[in-house]
Write a protein that holds these residues in place. Structure first.
Motif, PDB file in Angstrom:
ATOM      1  N   GLU A  39       2.472 -11.278 -20.618  1.00 52.69           N
ATOM      2  CA  GLU A  39       3.294 -12.260 -19.561  1.00 52.69           C
ATOM      3  C   GLU A  39       2.833 -11.094 -18.457  1.00 52.69           C
ATOM      4  OE1 GLU A  39       6.870 -14.219 -18.800  1.00 52.69           O
ATOM      5  OE2 GLU A  39       7.059 -13.513 -20.647  1.00 52.69           O
ATOM      6  N   LEU A  40       3.609  -9.617 -18.512  1.00 51.96           N
ATOM      7  CA  LEU A  40       3.412  -8.894 -17.104  1.00 51.96           C
ATOM      8  C   LEU A  40       2.344  -8.690 -16.847  1.00 51.96           C
ATOM      9  CD1 LEU A  40       5.008  -6.985 -15.768  1.00 51.96           C
ATOM     10  CD2 LEU A  40       3.959  -5.013 -17.356  1.00 51.96           C
ATOM     11  N   LYS A  41       0.797  -8.374 -17.544  1.00 48.17           N
ATOM     12  CA  LYS A  41      -0.355  -8.822 -16.967  1.00 48.17           C
ATOM     13  C   LYS A  41      -1.034 -10.299 -16.159  1.00 48.17           C
ATOM     14  CE  LYS A  41      -4.543  -6.532 -17.798  1.00 48.17           C
ATOM     15  NZ  LYS A  41      -5.851  -6.044 -18.392  1.00 48.17           N
ATOM     16  N   GLN A  42      -0.374 -11.141 -16.932  1.00 44.13           N
ATOM     17  CA  GLN A  42      -0.954 -12.479 -15.897  1.00 44.13           C
ATOM     18  C   GLN A  42       0.079 -12.518 -15.331  1.00 44.13           C
ATOM     19  OE1 GLN A  42       0.133 -15.371 -19.358  1.00 44.13           O
ATOM     20  NE2 GLN A  42      -1.980 -15.249 -20.073  1.00 44.13           N
ATOM     21  N   THR A  43       1.302 -12.561 -14.767  1.00 39.47           N
ATOM     22  CA  THR A  43       2.345 -12.245 -13.649  1.00 39.47           C
ATOM     23  C   THR A  43       1.542 -11.556 -12.422  1.00 39.47           C
ATOM     24  OG1 THR A  43       4.172 -12.493 -14.200  1.00 39.47           O
ATOM     25  CG2 THR A  43       4.480 -11.430 -12.323  1.00 39.47           C
ATOM     26  N   LEU A  44       0.921 -10.477 -12.913  1.00 38.44           N
ATOM     27  CA  LEU A  44       0.731  -9.475 -12.262  1.00 38.44           C
ATOM     28  C   LEU A  44      -0.852  -9.993 -11.224  1.00 38.44           C
ATOM     29  CD1 LEU A  44       1.476  -5.569 -13.464  1.00 38.44           C
ATOM     30  CD2 LEU A  44       2.843  -7.193 -11.982  1.00 38.44           C
ATOM     31  N   ARG A  45      -2.090 -10.673 -11.874  1.00 38.38           N
ATOM     32  CA  ARG A  45      -2.533 -11.094 -11.806  1.00 38.38           C
ATOM     33  C   ARG A  45      -2.358 -11.843 -10.516  1.00 38.38           C
ATOM     34  NH1 ARG A  45      -4.223 -12.760 -16.954  1.00 38.38           N
ATOM     35  NH2 ARG A  45      -5.621 -10.323 -16.247  1.00 38.38           N
ATOM     36  N   LYS A  46      -1.341 -12.632 -10.656  1.00 35.28           N
ATOM     37  CA  LYS A  46      -1.168 -13.721  -9.817  1.00 35.28           C
ATOM     38  C   LYS A  46      -0.403 -13.244  -8.608  1.00 35.28           C
ATOM     39  CE  LYS A  46       0.121 -17.722 -13.358  1.00 35.28           C
ATOM     40  NZ  LYS A  46       1.001 -17.901 -14.071  1.00 35.28           N
ATOM     41  N   VAL A  47       0.131 -12.811  -9.066  1.00 30.48           N
ATOM     42  CA  VAL A  47       0.323 -11.414  -7.547  1.00 30.48           C
ATOM     43  C   VAL A  47      -0.367 -10.986  -7.007  1.00 30.48           C
ATOM     44  CG1 VAL A  47       1.443  -9.362  -6.761  1.00 30.48           C
ATOM     45  CG2 VAL A  47       2.506 -11.083  -8.453  1.00 30.48           C
ATOM     46  N   GLU A  48      -1.928 -10.620  -7.477  1.00 29.97           N
ATOM     47  CA  GLU A  48      -3.211 -10.556  -6.675  1.00 29.97           C
ATOM     48  C   GLU A  48      -3.694 -11.591  -5.536  1.00 29.97           C
ATOM     49  OE1 GLU A  48      -5.214  -7.323  -7.939  1.00 29.97           O
ATOM     50  OE2 GLU A  48      -3.928  -6.576  -9.279  1.00 29.97           O
ATOM     51  N   THR A  49      -3.406 -12.727  -6.705  1.00 28.98           N
ATOM     52  CA  THR A  49      -4.071 -13.701  -6.341  1.00 28.98           C
ATOM     53  C   THR A  49      -3.547 -14.914  -5.847  1.00 28.98           C
ATOM     54  OG1 THR A  49      -4.760 -14.614  -8.371  1.00 28.98           O
ATOM     55  CG2 THR A  49      -6.116 -13.228  -8.123  1.00 28.98           C
ATOM     56  N   GLU A  50      -2.159 -15.322  -5.647  1.00 29.88           N
ATOM     57  CA  GLU A  50      -1.466 -16.586  -5.068  1.00 29.88           C
ATOM     58  C   GLU A  50      -0.342 -15.747  -4.174  1.00 29.88           C
ATOM     59  OE1 GLU A  50       0.080 -18.411  -8.538  1.00 29.88           O
ATOM     60  OE2 GLU A  50      -1.634 -18.736  -9.605  1.00 29.88           O
ATOM     61  N   SER A  51       0.030 -16.896  -3.332  1.00 23.26           N
ATOM     62  CA  SER A  51       0.550 -16.315  -2.271  1.00 23.26           C
ATOM     63  C   SER A  51       2.096 -16.789  -2.860  1.00 23.26           C
ATOM     64  CB  SER A  51       0.900 -18.067  -1.138  1.00 23.26           C
ATOM     65  OG  SER A  51      -0.116 -17.962  -1.424  1.00 23.26           O
ATOM     66  N   HIS A  52       3.271 -16.174  -2.345  1.00 21.38           N
ATOM     67  CA  HIS A  52       3.858 -15.663  -3.083  1.00 21.38           C
ATOM     68  C   HIS A  52       5.152 -15.134  -2.017  1.00 21.38           C
ATOM     69  CE1 HIS A  52       2.455 -14.216  -6.532  1.00 21.38           C
ATOM     70  NE2 HIS A  52       3.198 -14.391  -6.735  1.00 21.38           N
ATOM     71  N   TRP A  53       6.338 -15.669  -1.864  1.00 22.94           N
ATOM     72  CA  TRP A  53       7.219 -15.675  -0.832  1.00 22.94           C
ATOM     73  C   TRP A  53       7.567 -14.350  -0.362  1.00 22.94           C
ATOM     74  CZ3 TRP A  53       8.025 -19.951   2.013  1.00 22.94           C
ATOM     75  CH2 TRP A  53       7.331 -20.790   1.620  1.00 22.94           C
ATOM     76  N   VAL A  54       7.993 -13.932   1.106  1.00 21.74           N
ATOM     77  CA  VAL A  54       8.058 -12.507   0.881  1.00 21.74           C
ATOM     78  C   VAL A  54       8.603 -12.657   2.147  1.00 21.74           C
ATOM     79  CG1 VAL A  54       5.954 -11.548   0.160  1.00 21.74           C
ATOM     80  CG2 VAL A  54       5.833 -11.457   2.798  1.00 21.74           C
ATOM     81  N   PRO A  55       9.833 -11.680   3.046  1.00 25.09           N
ATOM     82  CA  PRO A  55      10.142 -11.626   3.682  1.00 25.09           C
ATOM     83  C   PRO A  55       9.308 -11.116   5.461  1.00 25.09           C
ATOM     84  CG  PRO A  55      11.206  -9.577   2.589  1.00 25.09           C
ATOM     85  CD  PRO A  55      10.025 -10.057   2.250  1.00 25.09           C
ATOM     86  N   VAL A  56      10.157 -12.191   6.273  1.00 20.70           N
ATOM     87  CA  VAL A  56       8.880 -12.469   7.034  1.00 20.70           C
ATOM     88  C   VAL A  56       8.517 -10.826   7.934  1.00 20.70           C
ATOM     89  CG1 VAL A  56       8.849 -13.140   9.307  1.00 20.70           C
ATOM     90  CG2 VAL A  56      10.110 -14.177   8.422  1.00 20.70           C
ATOM     91  N   SER A  57       9.614  -9.930   7.671  1.00 12.16           N
ATOM     92  CA  SER A  57       8.678  -8.558   8.881  1.00 12.16           C
ATOM     93  C   SER A  57       7.592  -7.879   7.790  1.00 12.16           C
ATOM     94  CB  SER A  57       9.937  -7.677   8.577  1.00 12.16           C
ATOM     95  OG  SER A  57      10.809  -7.744   7.478  1.00 12.16           O
ATOM     96  N   TRP A  58       7.686  -8.239   6.311  1.00 12.00           N
ATOM     97  CA  TRP A  58       6.312  -7.522   5.596  1.00 12.00           C
ATOM     98  C   TRP A  58       5.376  -8.191   5.868  1.00 12.00           C
ATOM     99  CZ3 TRP A  58       8.514  -7.544   0.029  1.00 12.00           C
ATOM    100  CH2 TRP A  58       9.907  -7.085  -0.263  1.00 12.00           C
ATOM    101  N   ALA A  59       5.059  -9.945   6.477  1.00 11.63           N
ATOM    102  CA  ALA A  59       3.927 -10.046   6.608  1.00 11.63           C
ATOM    103  C   ALA A  59       3.367 -10.129   8.033  1.00 11.63           C
ATOM    104  CB  ALA A  59       3.948 -11.728   6.868  1.00 11.63           C
ATOM    105  N   HIS A  60       4.338 -10.094   9.027  1.00 15.17           N
ATOM    106  CA  HIS A  60       3.970  -9.982  10.712  1.00 15.17           C
ATOM    107  C   HIS A  60       3.807  -8.413  10.953  1.00 15.17           C
ATOM    108  CE1 HIS A  60       5.859 -14.305  11.263  1.00 15.17           C
ATOM    109  NE2 HIS A  60       4.533 -13.712  10.458  1.00 15.17           N
ATOM    110  N   SER A  61       3.588  -7.146   9.923  1.00  9.16           N
ATOM    111  CA  SER A  61       3.340  -5.790  10.398  1.00  9.16           C
ATOM    112  C   SER A  61       2.405  -5.003  10.370  1.00  9.16           C
ATOM    113  CB  SER A  61       4.317  -5.095   8.836  1.00  9.16           C
ATOM    114  OG  SER A  61       3.865  -5.285   7.487  1.00  9.16           O
TER     115      SER A  61
END
Length: 269
Positions: free
Chosen positions: A247-269
């Motif tokens: 489950e963890l490995k599948q989750t981390l694969r999605k972190v690299e390939t799919e969109s996720h919510w992050v604070p605005v400041s992280w995306a605009h830096s």
């Protein structure tokens, strides 16, 4: 009639507000919690504007932070990830002020530095965490995280949850996974013959689980989830190690390939 018109206008205003939020393509969350001596004021969940983020191929990997109570299996999960793909996953090399032993190599097991330099680095806030064991300092530096990420690898880190506030920066963009134990009945069934490592500094020091260990694991898990749950992006119950690993490995694969919510400041830096 007046009440009807008021209700109609109020409904329209609510709808307009929802549409305006949707048009901005951001998701905003408001968290509230009551005052408690268990809460560090810096950890109290607050209003935070977020936006959709998807890692570009040229971007560094997001830091992966595993959080969980002692004995829940963080080390085992990290070890399985490293074995499964050592070219993709890596861990930080800690610093220590103790003397190098045979056949240790500087920069492999540890970064060996003097006690004076270690204390200077503490004063300069170069460590995400540090402690003293048998008269020697041990710690994980921010630079050791940067070193892994600079090699285009996924850095796996496990820390106490109160340290997450120091990692939640645009530089690291941490993805936090909370690993929680199953029920105490399942712990008794599956881990009565297992052993728990007593501390990070001495990885060879372990002891069999006791009933008190199981109860403390459940209690600590509940406190962590209550106090820091707003920072966890994924929760995995480690009932069966192999199932949790998959489950963890599948989750981390999605972190690299799919969109996720992050604070605005992280995306605009």
């Amino acid at each position: 009639l007046v009440l009807f018109l008021f209700s109609f206008l109020l409904a329209g205003l609510r709808r307009s507000f929802r549409l305006s939020i949707r048009d901005k393509k951001t998701n905003k969350s408001m968290y509230e919690c009551k005052k408690s001596e268990q809460y560090d004021t810096a950890d109290v969940p607050t209003y935070e504007e977020v936006t959709s983020y998807r890692r570009k191929h040229s971007d560094r990997h997001r830091l992966v932070v595993l959080v969980g109570p002692t004995g829940v299996g963080l080390n085992e999960l990290k070890r399985k990830l490293l074995i499964s793909d050592p070219q993709h996953y890596s861990v930080t090399i800690p610093h220590t002020s103790r003397t190098k032993r045979h056949p240790e190599t500087d920069g492999v097991e540890y970064h060996f530095i003097s006690k004076h330099l270690f204390e200077a680095d503490i004063q300069n806030n170069k460590f995400i965490e540090h402690g003293e064991y048998k008269g020697n300092y041990y710690g994980t530096s921010f630079d050791s995280i940067r070193s892994v990420l600079s090699k285009n690898k996924v850095c796996l880190l496990d820390v106490q949850p109160h340290l997450l506030k120091h990692l939640r920066t645009a530089e690291f963009k941490p993805y936090v996974v909370f690993v929680k134990p199953p029920t105490i009945e399942r712990l008794r069934e599956t881990r009565s013959n297992a052993k728990v490592i007593s501390g990070k500094e001495d990885k060879n020091s372990s002891k069999p689980f006791t009933e008190e260990d199981f109860q403390e694991m459940i209690r600590a898990s509940q406190v962590m989830e209550l106090q820091y749950g707003h920072l966890f992006e994924k929760v995995i119950v480690n009932d069966d190690l192999m199932v949790a690993f998959i489950e963890l490995k599948q989750t981390l694969r999605k972190v690299e390939t799919e969109s996720h919510w992050v604070p605005v400041s992280w995306a605009h830096s």
